[in-house]
Design a protein around this motif. Structure first.
Motif, short mmCIF file in Angstrom:
data_model
loop_
_atom_site.label_atom_id
_atom_site.label_comp_id
_atom_site.label_asym_id
_atom_site.label_seq_id
_atom_site.Cartn_x
_atom_site.Cartn_y
_atom_site.Cartn_z
N MET A 152 -52.17 -85.33 -9.93
CA MET A 152 -51.56 -86.63 -9.62
C MET A 152 -51.51 -86.87 -8.11
O MET A 152 -51.75 -87.99 -7.64
N ILE A 153 -51.24 -85.82 -7.33
CA ILE A 153 -51.24 -85.97 -5.87
C ILE A 153 -52.64 -86.29 -5.36
O ILE A 153 -52.83 -87.19 -4.53
N PHE A 154 -53.64 -85.56 -5.88
CA PHE A 154 -55.02 -85.84 -5.48
C PHE A 154 -55.41 -87.27 -5.85
O PHE A 154 -56.11 -87.94 -5.08
N LYS A 155 -54.97 -87.73 -6.99
CA LYS A 155 -55.34 -89.09 -7.41
C LYS A 155 -54.77 -90.13 -6.46
O LYS A 155 -55.42 -91.14 -6.16
N GLN A 156 -53.53 -89.91 -5.98
CA GLN A 156 -52.95 -90.86 -5.03
C GLN A 156 -53.67 -90.79 -3.69
O GLN A 156 -53.90 -91.83 -3.04
N LEU A 157 -54.04 -89.58 -3.25
CA LEU A 157 -54.76 -89.45 -1.98
C LEU A 157 -56.14 -90.10 -2.05
O LEU A 157 -56.67 -90.56 -1.03
N LEU A 158 -56.74 -90.12 -3.23
CA LEU A 158 -58.10 -90.68 -3.39
C LEU A 158 -58.10 -92.14 -3.79
O LEU A 158 -59.17 -92.71 -4.02
N ASN A 159 -56.93 -92.75 -3.89
CA ASN A 159 -56.88 -94.16 -4.29
C ASN A 159 -57.66 -95.01 -3.29
O ASN A 159 -57.43 -94.94 -2.08
N PRO A 160 -58.62 -95.82 -3.77
CA PRO A 160 -59.45 -96.60 -2.82
C PRO A 160 -58.66 -97.66 -2.05
O PRO A 160 -59.15 -98.14 -1.02
N ASN A 161 -57.48 -98.03 -2.50
CA ASN A 161 -56.72 -99.09 -1.82
C ASN A 161 -55.79 -98.54 -0.73
O ASN A 161 -55.70 -99.13 0.35
N TYR A 162 -55.12 -97.44 -1.01
CA TYR A 162 -54.15 -96.94 -0.03
C TYR A 162 -54.23 -95.42 0.17
O TYR A 162 -53.38 -94.84 0.85
N GLY A 163 -55.24 -94.79 -0.39
CA GLY A 163 -55.35 -93.33 -0.24
C GLY A 163 -55.79 -92.91 1.15
O GLY A 163 -56.56 -93.61 1.82
N TRP A 164 -55.30 -91.77 1.61
CA TRP A 164 -55.63 -91.26 2.94
C TRP A 164 -57.09 -90.84 3.03
O TRP A 164 -57.74 -91.00 4.06
N VAL A 165 -57.63 -90.28 1.96
CA VAL A 165 -58.99 -89.73 2.03
C VAL A 165 -60.00 -90.83 2.33
O VAL A 165 -60.84 -90.71 3.23
N GLY A 166 -59.93 -91.93 1.60
CA GLY A 166 -60.85 -93.03 1.84
C GLY A 166 -60.68 -93.63 3.23
O GLY A 166 -61.65 -94.04 3.86
N TYR A 167 -59.43 -93.67 3.70
CA TYR A 167 -59.15 -94.24 5.02
C TYR A 167 -59.83 -93.43 6.12
O TYR A 167 -60.51 -93.97 7.00
N TYR A 168 -59.65 -92.09 6.06
CA TYR A 168 -60.23 -91.25 7.11
C TYR A 168 -61.73 -91.07 6.95
O TYR A 168 -62.44 -90.85 7.94
N LEU A 169 -62.23 -91.16 5.73
CA LEU A 169 -63.68 -91.12 5.56
C LEU A 169 -64.35 -92.34 6.21
O LEU A 169 -65.52 -92.27 6.59
N GLY A 170 -63.59 -93.43 6.32
CA GLY A 170 -64.14 -94.61 6.99
C GLY A 170 -64.48 -94.33 8.43
O GLY A 170 -65.44 -94.91 8.98
N TYR A 171 -63.74 -93.45 9.11
CA TYR A 171 -64.04 -93.09 10.49
C TYR A 171 -65.30 -92.25 10.60
O TYR A 171 -65.87 -92.11 11.68
N LEU A 172 -65.70 -91.62 9.49
CA LEU A 172 -66.91 -90.78 9.50
C LEU A 172 -68.14 -91.55 9.07
O LEU A 172 -69.21 -90.96 8.88
N GLY A 173 -68.02 -92.84 8.91
CA GLY A 173 -69.18 -93.64 8.56
C GLY A 173 -69.28 -94.04 7.11
O GLY A 173 -70.19 -94.78 6.73
N PHE A 174 -68.37 -93.56 6.28
CA PHE A 174 -68.39 -93.94 4.86
C PHE A 174 -67.79 -95.33 4.70
O PHE A 174 -67.00 -95.79 5.55
N PRO A 175 -68.14 -96.05 3.64
CA PRO A 175 -67.58 -97.39 3.43
C PRO A 175 -66.06 -97.33 3.29
O PRO A 175 -65.52 -96.40 2.70
N ARG A 176 -65.38 -98.33 3.84
CA ARG A 176 -63.93 -98.40 3.72
C ARG A 176 -63.53 -98.60 2.25
O ARG A 176 -64.17 -99.36 1.52
N GLY A 177 -62.49 -97.89 1.82
CA GLY A 177 -62.01 -98.03 0.45
C GLY A 177 -62.97 -97.46 -0.57
O GLY A 177 -63.07 -97.98 -1.70
#
Length: 326
Positions: A152-177
């Motif tokens: 459940m924690i991983f699912k919240q971190l991976l949420n495309p709308n407010y998850g931290w993982v998607g947010y920081y991956l955006g700085y590495l060149g991945f699409p936002r969200g």
């Protein structure tokens, strides 16, 4: 002077044993045999726990084997005996074969990666220092978290709308969200990373205990002979660690085959059926389609496969632990 009796080896071998004299060790010498009440008292004390054990393990197993040969449905009324039809349907179903294949692939990849990473963590932490003791204590944290909570924690971190993982991956060149659970490849990577995060400490702690129990004399002798660190690891540490590696691999393999929570919470078997392992399949067939007979047949097939696989693993790894086979 009274001479001392000397008993030769031949005399000792010729002496009849106490059992040959008719002595029964359960009967006190010179006393009566314990009464029936005294002999049955231990069984009376164990009876409640044995009854609970039978009700919780043996009875469900008997029900599963019984239902596997019937077409019982929770909402379909009384079932009837159908022979091997459930097993034939399970074996010939393409989705079931796919579920078995991805289950074995997941277990193989996850266990191999966790064994390698666990060994890499155990080697530096095996030394008895204060820092290593703190590190070993911190490694218990992921292992202590319930798998459902971790998922459940991983699912919240991976949420495309407010998850931290998607947010920081955006700085590495991945699409936002980015939706990592919406793509089969990235979903599998996430599932394996979650499994590694939670169970690698379990492997590391077993191997760390094994490393700490190894004798130091062979390593000291190898150092005197000028052996390199790699030669000492390859020819001394690794062969001595094989029994501990076998224990860790077998225990982790059994646990990996029981994985359910992470897949159910993170992907639910999707996208499509790309991550539907056999445990999810049994859940879907039994508790969503209410086909109890087919679900029980799948469970029996899975049990038979595991019953054949684990002894083979023990035999292969146990043979490697024999110094004469190395």
């Amino acid at each position: 002077m009274k001479s001392t009796a000397v008993v030769s080896d031949a005399g000792l071998q010729a002496r009849p044993s106490r059992r040959e004299h008719g002595h029964n060790p359960t009967v006190p010498r010179g006393g009566k045999r314990p009464s029936w009440k005294k002999r049955s008292a231990p069984w009376a004390y164990m009876a409640p726990s044995m009854i609970v054990l039978l009700l919780m393990t043996v009875a469900p197993a008997i029900f599963i084997f019984y239902s596997a040969f019937r077409n019982d449905k929770i909402l379909g009324g009384a079932g009837r005996f159908v022979g091997l039809n459930n097993f034939i349907e399970a074996v010939t179903n393409a989705s079931v074969r796919h579920a078995f294949l991805i289950t074995f692939a997941f277990v193989a990849v996850a266990v191999i990666l966790e064994m390698l990473l666990g060994f890499a963590l155990a080697l530096p932490l095996a030394a008895q220092t204060t820092a290593n003791k703190v590190g070993a204590a911190l490694m218990l944290l992921p292992f202590a978290v319930t798998p459902a909570v971790a998922a459940m924690i991983f699912k919240q971190l991976l949420n495309p709308n407010y998850g931290w993982v998607g947010y920081y991956l955006g700085y590495l060149g991945f699409p936002r969200g980015i939706d990592l659970l919406g793509d089969p490849t990235s979903a599998w990577i996430v599932l394996i990373i979650l499994d590694m995060w939670q169970w690698t400490p379990f492997i590391a702690l077993i191997l760390m205990a094994g490393l700490q129990s190894l004798p130091g004399e062979p390593r000291e002798a190898a150092l005197v002979d000028g052996a390199t660190p790699w030669q000492m690891f390859r020819h001394i540490t690794l062969p001595a660690m094989v029994p501990f590696i076998a224990i860790a691999a077998v225990l982790r393999t059994i646990q990996a085959f029981k994985t359910f929570d992470a897949f159910k919470i993170l992907t639910g078997g999707g996208p499509g059926e790309s991550t539907e392992i056999i445990n999810l399949g049994i859940f879907r067939v039994g508790l969503q389609s209410f086909n109890v007979g087919l679900a029980c047949a799948l469970g029996v097939i899975f049990l038979i496969i595991l019953s054949l696989l684990i002894p083979i693993m023990l035999r292969v790894i146990g043979r490697q632990s024999d110094p004469e086979e190395m």
